[in-house]
Structures are given as C-alpha cells and as structure tokens.
Write a protein that holds these residues in place. Structure first.
Motif, PDB file in Angstrom:
ATOM      1  N   TYR A 206      26.325  30.249  18.236  1.00 42.97           N
ATOM      2  CA  TYR A 206      25.910  31.058  17.097  1.00 42.97           C
ATOM      3  C   TYR A 206      24.388  31.110  17.061  1.00 42.97           C
ATOM      4  CZ  TYR A 206      24.318  27.048  14.339  1.00 42.97           C
ATOM      5  OH  TYR A 206      23.624  25.956  13.891  1.00 42.97           O
ATOM      6  N   ALA A 207      23.849  32.149  16.420  1.00 45.56           N
ATOM      7  CA  ALA A 207      22.410  32.336  16.361  1.00 45.56           C
ATOM      8  C   ALA A 207      21.805  31.493  15.253  1.00 45.56           C
ATOM      9  CB  ALA A 207      22.085  33.808  16.137  1.00 45.56           C
ATOM     10  N   SER A 208      20.823  30.697  15.602  1.00 53.75           N
ATOM     11  CA  SER A 208      20.099  29.888  14.625  1.00 53.75           C
ATOM     12  C   SER A 208      18.649  30.333  14.606  1.00 53.75           C
ATOM     13  CB  SER A 208      20.183  28.411  14.994  1.00 53.75           C
ATOM     14  OG  SER A 208      19.445  27.622  14.082  1.00 53.75           O
ATOM     15  N   GLY A 209      18.097  30.524  13.413  1.00 52.99           N
ATOM     16  CA  GLY A 209      16.729  30.999  13.303  1.00 52.99           C
ATOM     17  C   GLY A 209      16.664  32.512  13.387  1.00 52.99           C
ATOM     18  N   SER A 210      15.448  33.050  13.479  1.00 54.72           N
ATOM     19  CA  SER A 210      15.264  34.494  13.515  1.00 54.72           C
ATOM     20  C   SER A 210      14.010  34.817  14.320  1.00 54.72           C
ATOM     21  CB  SER A 210      15.137  35.052  12.095  1.00 54.72           C
ATOM     22  OG  SER A 210      14.054  34.438  11.410  1.00 54.72           O
ATOM     23  N   GLY A 211      13.862  36.108  14.643  1.00 51.17           N
ATOM     24  CA  GLY A 211      12.694  36.541  15.396  1.00 51.17           C
ATOM     25  C   GLY A 211      12.606  35.886  16.763  1.00 51.17           C
ATOM     26  N   ALA A 212      11.389  35.631  17.209  1.00 56.39           N
ATOM     27  CA  ALA A 212      11.174  35.029  18.521  1.00 56.39           C
ATOM     28  C   ALA A 212      11.678  33.595  18.596  1.00 56.39           C
ATOM     29  CB  ALA A 212       9.680  35.075  18.868  1.00 56.39           C
ATOM     30  N   SER A 213      11.904  32.955  17.444  1.00 60.43           N
ATOM     31  CA  SER A 213      12.392  31.571  17.433  1.00 60.43           C
ATOM     32  C   SER A 213      13.907  31.484  17.368  1.00 60.43           C
ATOM     33  CB  SER A 213      11.790  30.820  16.240  1.00 60.43           C
ATOM     34  OG  SER A 213      12.218  31.395  15.012  1.00 60.43           O
ATOM     35  N   ARG A 214      14.592  32.614  17.397  1.00 60.38           N
ATOM     36  CA  ARG A 214      16.055  32.593  17.347  1.00 60.38           C
ATOM     37  C   ARG A 214      16.620  32.011  18.640  1.00 60.38           C
ATOM     38  NH1 ARG A 214      17.312  37.976  16.725  1.00 60.38           N
ATOM     39  NH2 ARG A 214      17.752  38.219  18.952  1.00 60.38           N
ATOM     40  N   VAL A 215      17.541  31.081  18.509  1.00 58.03           N
ATOM     41  CA  VAL A 215      18.161  30.444  19.662  1.00 58.03           C
ATOM     42  C   VAL A 215      19.671  30.411  19.450  1.00 58.03           C
ATOM     43  CG1 VAL A 215      16.177  29.024  20.251  1.00 58.03           C
ATOM     44  CG2 VAL A 215      17.879  28.144  18.641  1.00 58.03           C
ATOM     45  N   CYS A 216      20.397  30.263  20.534  1.00 56.99           N
ATOM     46  CA  CYS A 216      21.850  30.131  20.479  1.00 56.99           C
ATOM     47  C   CYS A 216      22.220  28.657  20.584  1.00 56.99           C
ATOM     48  CB  CYS A 216      22.505  30.917  21.608  1.00 56.99           C
ATOM     49  SG  CYS A 216      22.275  32.709  21.498  1.00 56.99           S
ATOM     50  N   LEU A 217      22.928  28.167  19.582  1.00 55.74           N
ATOM     51  CA  LEU A 217      23.354  26.772  19.545  1.00 55.74           C
ATOM     52  C   LEU A 217      24.871  26.690  19.606  1.00 55.74           C
ATOM     53  CD1 LEU A 217      21.029  25.351  16.738  1.00 55.74           C
ATOM     54  CD2 LEU A 217      20.696  25.250  19.220  1.00 55.74           C
ATOM     55  N   PRO A 218      25.421  25.590  20.130  1.00 55.42           N
ATOM     56  CA  PRO A 218      26.876  25.434  20.146  1.00 55.42           C
ATOM     57  C   PRO A 218      27.460  25.547  18.738  1.00 55.42           C
ATOM     58  CG  PRO A 218      25.843  23.773  21.518  1.00 55.42           C
ATOM     59  CD  PRO A 218      24.736  24.464  20.789  1.00 55.42           C
ATOM     60  N   LEU A 219      28.580  26.233  18.638  1.00 52.45           N
ATOM     61  CA  LEU A 219      29.212  26.429  17.334  1.00 52.45           C
ATOM     62  C   LEU A 219      29.523  25.100  16.664  1.00 52.45           C
ATOM     63  CD1 LEU A 219      30.242  28.753  15.509  1.00 52.45           C
ATOM     64  CD2 LEU A 219      32.482  28.469  16.578  1.00 52.45           C
ATOM     65  N   ALA A 220      29.817  24.100  17.460  1.00 56.31           N
ATOM     66  CA  ALA A 220      30.130  22.778  16.906  1.00 56.31           C
ATOM     67  C   ALA A 220      28.940  22.170  16.177  1.00 56.31           C
ATOM     68  CB  ALA A 220      30.586  21.838  18.014  1.00 56.31           C
ATOM     69  N   ASN A 221      27.730  22.651  16.465  1.00 53.86           N
ATOM     70  CA  ASN A 221      26.539  22.117  15.807  1.00 53.86           C
ATOM     71  C   ASN A 221      26.255  22.768  14.461  1.00 53.86           C
ATOM     72  OD1 ASN A 221      26.318  20.760  18.176  1.00 53.86           O
ATOM     73  ND2 ASN A 221      24.295  21.508  18.727  1.00 53.86           N
ATOM     74  N   TYR A 222      27.039  23.809  14.110  1.00 53.45           N
ATOM     75  CA  TYR A 222      26.754  24.554  12.887  1.00 53.45           C
ATOM     76  C   TYR A 222      26.826  23.649  11.660  1.00 53.45           C
ATOM     77  CZ  TYR A 222      27.139  28.008   9.172  1.00 53.45           C
ATOM     78  OH  TYR A 222      26.933  28.729   8.029  1.00 53.45           O
ATOM     79  N   ASN A 223      27.881  22.912  11.560  1.00 54.53           N
ATOM     80  CA  ASN A 223      28.046  21.983  10.441  1.00 54.53           C
ATOM     81  C   ASN A 223      29.024  20.913  10.898  1.00 54.53           C
ATOM     82  OD1 ASN A 223      28.641  20.604   8.084  1.00 54.53           O
ATOM     83  ND2 ASN A 223      28.533  22.420   6.800  1.00 54.53           N
ATOM     84  N   THR A 224      28.529  19.753  11.202  1.00 53.20           N
ATOM     85  CA  THR A 224      29.389  18.714  11.763  1.00 53.20           C
ATOM     86  C   THR A 224      30.332  18.113  10.730  1.00 53.20           C
ATOM     87  OG1 THR A 224      27.629  17.086  11.363  1.00 53.20           O
ATOM     88  CG2 THR A 224      27.725  18.104  13.547  1.00 53.20           C
ATOM     89  N   ALA A 225      30.121  18.423   9.444  1.00 51.80           N
ATOM     90  CA  ALA A 225      30.970  17.829   8.403  1.00 51.80           C
ATOM     91  C   ALA A 225      32.352  18.460   8.374  1.00 51.80           C
ATOM     92  CB  ALA A 225      30.290  17.967   7.035  1.00 51.80           C
ATOM     93  N   VAL A 226      32.453  19.757   8.688  1.00 51.31           N
ATOM     94  CA  VAL A 226      33.748  20.453   8.629  1.00 51.31           C
ATOM     95  C   VAL A 226      33.904  21.323   9.871  1.00 51.31           C
ATOM     96  CG1 VAL A 226      33.802  20.490   6.109  1.00 51.31           C
ATOM     97  CG2 VAL A 226      32.759  22.396   7.342  1.00 51.31           C
ATOM     98  N   PRO A 227      35.139  21.652  10.264  1.00 51.58           N
ATOM     99  CA  PRO A 227      35.345  22.579  11.379  1.00 51.58           C
ATOM    100  C   PRO A 227      34.795  23.966  11.036  1.00 51.58           C
ATOM    101  CG  PRO A 227      37.374  21.407  10.824  1.00 51.58           C
ATOM    102  CD  PRO A 227      36.402  21.116   9.732  1.00 51.58           C
ATOM    103  N   VAL A 228      34.343  24.689  12.054  1.00 55.37           N
ATOM    104  CA  VAL A 228      33.791  26.024  11.859  1.00 55.37           C
ATOM    105  C   VAL A 228      34.620  27.030  12.649  1.00 55.37           C
ATOM    106  CG1 VAL A 228      31.773  27.502  12.145  1.00 55.37           C
ATOM    107  CG2 VAL A 228      31.477  25.111  11.521  1.00 55.37           C
ATOM    108  N   TYR A 229      34.970  28.135  12.007  1.00 54.04           N
ATOM    109  CA  TYR A 229      35.700  29.218  12.655  1.00 54.04           C
ATOM    110  C   TYR A 229      34.851  30.479  12.593  1.00 54.04           C
ATOM    111  CZ  TYR A 229      39.791  26.202  12.471  1.00 54.04           C
ATOM    112  OH  TYR A 229      40.661  25.157  12.633  1.00 54.04           O
ATOM    113  N   TYR A 230      34.644  31.105  13.752  1.00 52.50           N
ATOM    114  CA  TYR A 230      33.872  32.346  13.807  1.00 52.50           C
ATOM    115  C   TYR A 230      34.859  33.499  13.917  1.00 52.50           C
ATOM    116  CZ  TYR A 230      29.864  35.313  14.582  1.00 52.50           C
ATOM    117  OH  TYR A 230      28.886  36.253  14.419  1.00 52.50           O
TER     118      TYR A 230
END
Length: 362
Positions: free
Chosen positions: A221-245
C-alpha cells in the motif's frame, strides 16, 4: 524345443536403456515447457477479453443511465461532510445491467437517525452481499474475500466488491465544488455530471478504469505522498488488526473502516473512485501500489475554499501485465500502457482540463 542356432542368430528382447529413457523424459519436459506458456498466454488473452467485455457492459449501463437521467451517477451521494454517504453509483447502475431484482433489494429511503449511512441500515444487508461477475476482472478473481459484521448487527459472509472504479480525474478532491475543479473527473461525491461537461471530448476522457482489489493482488500500500511516497507491505499498515484491501462497491464511506471480520476486528481499505494524482497532486503511475481512501473535508459548504488537508484516494491498476483497461466516454475500451507519460495520463482523466492530446501519445 531347444534351439541350436548360434547366438548371433537368436532374437532377444531388448528394453530401453536408462540413458534412452532419460532422453525421452527430457524431450517431453522440454515440449511441456514450450507448450505451457502458450496455454497460459491463451488463457490470459481470454480473461483479458472477458475483462474488456465487462467494461463494455458497464459503459452501456452508464450511457443508459445518462439517457434516462440526463446525468451520470455520482460515485456516492447524500452524506454529511462528504464522507458518511448514503448510497453508491454501483447500486444505481444495477437496473441497467439487467439486475432490477437486485436493485429492488435496496431501500434507498433508509437512513440513520442522523440522515447518513443508509447503506449500513439492516434493511440493505441483502443487497450488500449481491455480487455480479461484470464488476470483477477474471484475471484477478471470481469473488470477494471480505465478510463483515457491522455495528448495526447484521452480517454478510462476503461483501460485494468491484475491480472497476469511477474516474475522479487529477483533482486532489473528489467532492463536488472543491479543489482544482478544472482537473476533476466525471465522478465524485454528490456529483451529477452532464455529457456537456465532458468538454475535453468523450473520446479523450476516462469514465472508469481497472483498480483491482483483494489482498492476493495488493501486497503493498502507498504510504506518504509526493516524492516521499513509498510502497510498504500491507501487513505493516496496522499490526494491531488484520488489514483487507478491497473496493466494497455498496459501502458509501469515504475512508478506511474498522469492523468485525470473522469475529475479529479488521481494517478495510479501498475506494469507490480512482485518481491519477495522489493527495498532494503528485503523479500517480499506472499499477503503482494502491492507497487507502480518506475523503473528509472540514468545510462542507459547496463552493467554499478547499480545506488545507488533502484527500487520499486510490489509483488505477490491473492484473494484466504492462497495461490497464479504461472505459472512455464514447464507450470504447482501450488498454493503456504502464509507460504512459504522466501529463497524458492525467489529461485523459480530466473532463474539462483543455489538454490537447494525440492518440499517438497513448
């Protein structure tokens, strides 16, 4: 009778030697290796054709809706502060894809005590789970994967989802009347776009594009915006609960949402609208990782200055190698290459930007 012939005249059964057997196996393996890519390519070509046909049906549905109502449907409508909406454009299209009975399962008069989130009222739980293949790319999947129990007490084993999103253009906002309105797409929250507003021309404006959902296709998933936007593993989105895209096509809700999935709290991220720029107007490449949806605005009055905070929306991406299918305003379906120039890509997404585009450029 015992033969008295010399050994050189006797007939003996001779089997394959180990070396000969290995050679035969190797030849068969090579033939299979040569054949398998061709079979897979043929299957993908068939799936791509079905995906194109799905979008053609959706294009016909949009034009029939336009012919009946003189406007295109909104991506979502009837909410408060343009985030807690009531119903989506996907439900409005059902009668135009020969699903009138499914359309009739929705009670569009239902709203909460605050006049919002009619989609989540218990009377609409049946419609919320109705899935139709025309909204799914066969190269991606045949069904959704997100089940849910809402705060209103009803459950669905699998919510209806879509792999085709409405085009929100290159505006940083999809709420009608906000942001760079000249760079808006035909669809947004509480929009009612007429054909005349597609001043760039119907053959130069996207109506819908692929934006495949599901965790199998969206590992990042995309984290950040503009030139600093990076793609991070979906599992890193919120480790407290499962994430569904996923793109829940009847959930008129302009931000990621937490609800119960299989008795466990889960985060659902996805969108109803795709865009060619991110929340700060930075170019979003085709098939880049998807973003969550977050469309809150602090100034609700139409025509008021756009608020300082930007809106997050997802982008367009496909399951087809190197290209993404788009539905244009003239009803045509075209496969756009991932390598398309950002200026051309954004120009095709706006309905009144005044860009001069050549068909040779995409």
């Amino acid at each position: 009778m015992i033969s008295h012939l010399p050994p050189r005249f006797r007939r003996e059964r001779v089997g394959f030697t180990l070396i000969e057997l290995l050679v035969v196996i190797a030849i068969i393996a090579v033939l299979i290796a040569l054949l398998l890519p061709a079979v897979q390519a043929a299957r993908e070509a068939a799936r791509r054709m079905q995906c194109t046909n799905n979008m053609k049906q959706l294009g016909l549905a949009l034009h029939n809706y336009l012919g009946t109502n003189n406007v295109l449907p909104p991506a979502a409508q009837g909410g408060m502060s343009y985030v807690y909406m009531n119903y989506t454009g996907y439900s409005f299209l059902l009668p135009y894809i020969e699903q009138t009975s499914a359309y009739n399962t929705f009670n569009f008069n239902l709203v909460s005590s605050a006049g919002i989130q009619g989609w989540s009222e218990w009377g609409n739980s049946t419609g919320f789970a109705l899935q139709f293949g025309v909204f799914l790319c066969p190269s991606n999947r045949a069904t959704g994967e997100v089940g849910a129990t809402t705060s209103n007490g009803w459950s669905v084993p699998k919510a209806a989802v879509t792999d085709y999103l409405f085009n929100g253009g290159a505006n940083r906002y999809v709420v009608k009347g906000f942001g760079e309105t000249g760079r808006s797409g035909p669809f947004g929250f509480d929009t009612a776009t007429t054909l005349a507003e597609l001043s760039d021309g119907t053959s130069n404006t996207f109506l819908m594009g692929e934006s495949v959902g599901g965790n199998q296709r969206n590992k990042y998933y995309a984290s950040g915006s503009g030139a600093s936007r990076v793609c991070l593993p979906l599992a890193n989105y919120n480790t407290a609960v499962p994430v569904y895209y996923d793109n829940l096509m009847y959930m008129a809700y302009g931000r990621s949402r937490t609800w119960t999935q299989g008795g466990v709290a889960a985060r659902i991220i996805g969108a109803l609208v795709g865009r060619t720029v991110d929340s700060v107007g930075f170019p979003y490449k085709l098939n880049d990782c998807g973003s969550e949806s977050y469309t809150d605005v602090s100034i609700a009055a139409p025509g008021a200055p756009a608020p300082a905070e930007a809106q997050k929306l997802t982008n367009f991406r496909s399951a087809h190698p190197g290209t993404t299918n788009f539905l244009f305003g003239d009803g045509g379906i075209r496969a756009i290459k991932d390598s398309i120039a950002p200026s051309v890509y954004q120009g095709l997404s706006t309905m009144g930007g005044g860009e001069v585009l050549s068909s040779d450029s995409y």
